[in-house]
Design an enzyme around this catalytic site. Structure first.
Site, PDB file in Angstrom:
ATOM      1  N   CYS A  67       0.828  -1.201   0.000  1.00 42.84           N
ATOM      2  CA  CYS A  67       0.000   0.000   0.000  1.00 42.84           C
ATOM      3  C   CYS A  67       0.871   1.264   0.000  1.00 42.84           C
ATOM      4  O   CYS A  67       1.538   1.542  -0.982  1.00 42.84           O
ATOM      5  CB  CYS A  67      -0.981  -0.041   1.169  1.00 42.84           C
ATOM      6  N   HIS A 108      -4.076  -4.888  -0.280  1.00 43.38           N
ATOM      7  CA  HIS A 108      -3.737  -5.384   1.053  1.00 43.38           C
ATOM      8  C   HIS A 108      -3.741  -6.907   1.047  1.00 43.38           C
ATOM      9  O   HIS A 108      -4.792  -7.529   1.220  1.00 43.38           O
ATOM     10  CB  HIS A 108      -4.734  -4.864   2.089  1.00 43.38           C
ATOM     11  N   GLU A 160      -2.821  -8.901   3.232  1.00 46.36           N
ATOM     12  CA  GLU A 160      -3.188  -9.453   4.543  1.00 46.36           C
ATOM     13  C   GLU A 160      -4.694  -9.479   4.766  1.00 46.36           C
ATOM     14  O   GLU A 160      -5.174 -10.055   5.748  1.00 46.36           O
ATOM     15  CB  GLU A 160      -2.519  -8.646   5.658  1.00 46.36           C
TER      16      GLU A 160
END
Length: 393
Positions: free
Chosen positions: A283, A367, A369
């Site tokens: 990001c 993202h 994650e």
């Protein structure tokens, strides 16, 4: 929706959001009482509102949820994503169509309204979120002031003035406001039903994570591929990072304008690149890497905020559905020789990843994650582990 009107005492409205152009939406306040200013963006996720509101990348933003029912799973400590006390109050406000729903989840420990109050987040319900979303799509993300006055008597002229006076996100190094002051370590792994968060026992790698507003699930994903992490803030020097003897370095997600943050951290990032240490950027970290490599970034009109964004891995042709949260993007036309686009958004064709020819460097705009969102991109942490293994060999 109204313009330049002052709501007198006795009005049923207990909350409002006013835009810098004079547009006002009246509704019912929730969460913390008071007034906050920020940039409104809309998020299309239908789950994960707690993870969204604790993502430090939302610093100085007011999140408009397009999904109408918010609050139905309550709140709990396990789902909070901020990694430092400074990041606990990053998001400034939240806007919903319907009043906050009563919690109905076995994991809930707090009513969502109480949780908002405790974190100083101002909520607003009873407004036409579809109209507000269309406005953002047509005019871009807006400077705004949001208020909750339980006694009513909202002065919308004053709200409009506050929205107009706010400087906005351009040229703002907000990452400096949400990172951790002191180094810390993590070995916590991903959450599993029935056992919660596991702990890494035998670490295969040591990774330094440069904290620009890192989410906890990034650290957990690294632990789940065998990496214990040392987290340092964006003011760390390359020499300080090298002294920790990392197998790899991660530049984390975070808020604000990357062109402002690079002025503070650019020398360190360029030195880490020159060291040859494997790097993963996520990001804001992806944008900072691009700037350090010689590319440029630019502000987006409405940004990408949601958990249903299709992204193509150019090398494999695979399309993955990912979580995104960003209002700036890398301009692919400015990529220097040797820096290649690795991922691309299939919504609008914007850049979503980079790799560097001949160097162990990868980065993504989205993202990987998740939290919230699909787990299609978890493989990127394994790909980073492979880079560290190869570099070690």
């Amino acid at each position: 929706m109204t313009k330049d009107t002052k709501i007198q005492a006795g009005s049923p409205a207990t909350g409002a959001v006013a835009l810098a152009d004079g547009t006002v939406f009246l509704g019912f306040g929730a969460g913390a009482a008071g007034t906050n200013v920020g940039e409104i963006c809309f998020n299309t996720s239908i789950t994960g509102y707690e993870e969204i509101l604790t993502d430090p990348s939302y610093a100085s933003q007011i999140i408009l949820f397009t999904f109408p029912h918010i609050g139905n799973v309550g709140a709990n400590l396990d789902d909070q994503e901020e990694s430092s006390p400074a990041a606990a109050h990053a998001a400034r406000g939240a806007i919903f169509r319907e009043p906050i729903t009563a919690p109905s989840s076995w994991r809930s420990t707090h009513h969502f309204d109480d949780w908002l109050k405790a974190r100083g987040i101002i909520g607003l319900s009873g407004v036409d979120t579809r109209a507000m979303t269309r406005l953002i799509r047509e005019r871009g993300m807006q400077k705004a002031a949001i208020c909750h006055q339980p006694e009513g008597g909202i002065d919308t002229d004053a709200l409009i003035a506050q929205a107009r006076a706010w400087k906005g996100l351009d040229d703002a190094d907000l990452a400096a406001d949400v990172d951790s002051d002191a180094n810390y370590h993590n070995t916590q792994q991903l959450w599993q039903a029935g056992s919660g968060y596991g702990a890494l026992q035998d670490a295969k790698f040591h990774v330094v994570v440069v904290d620009f507003g890192v989410k906890k699930n990034i650290l957990r994903n690294l632990a789940s591929v065998g990496a214990r992490t040392t987290v340092v803030n964006g003011d760390a020097t390359a020499a300080q990072i090298a002294a920790l003897k990392p197998d790899g370095v991660v530049f984390s997600n975070g808020p604000g304008d990357p062109a402002a943050t690079i002025l503070r951290s650019g020398a360190m990032i360029r030195d880490v690149i020159a060291s040859g240490t494997p790097i993963l950027g996520i990001c804001l970290g992806h944008q900072l890497l691009a700037l350090a490599l010689g590319a440029k970034t630019m502000k987006m009109a409405q940004g990408h905020h949601g958990a249903n964004h299709p992204v193509k891995d150019i090398a494999t042709g695979k399309v993955e559905i990912v979580s995104m949260n960003h209002g700036f993007t890398v301009d692919p036309a400015t990529l220097p020789a040797g820096v290649e686009e690795s991922h691309r958004s299939l919504f609008d064709g914007t850049n979503s990843g980079l790799s560097v020819a001949g160097k162990p460097i990868i980065s993504v705009q989205h993202h990987p994650e998740a939290s919230p969102g699909p787990q299609d991109s978890f493989y990127l942490f394994a790909r980073f582990a492979d880079l560290m293994e190869g570099h070690r060999g």
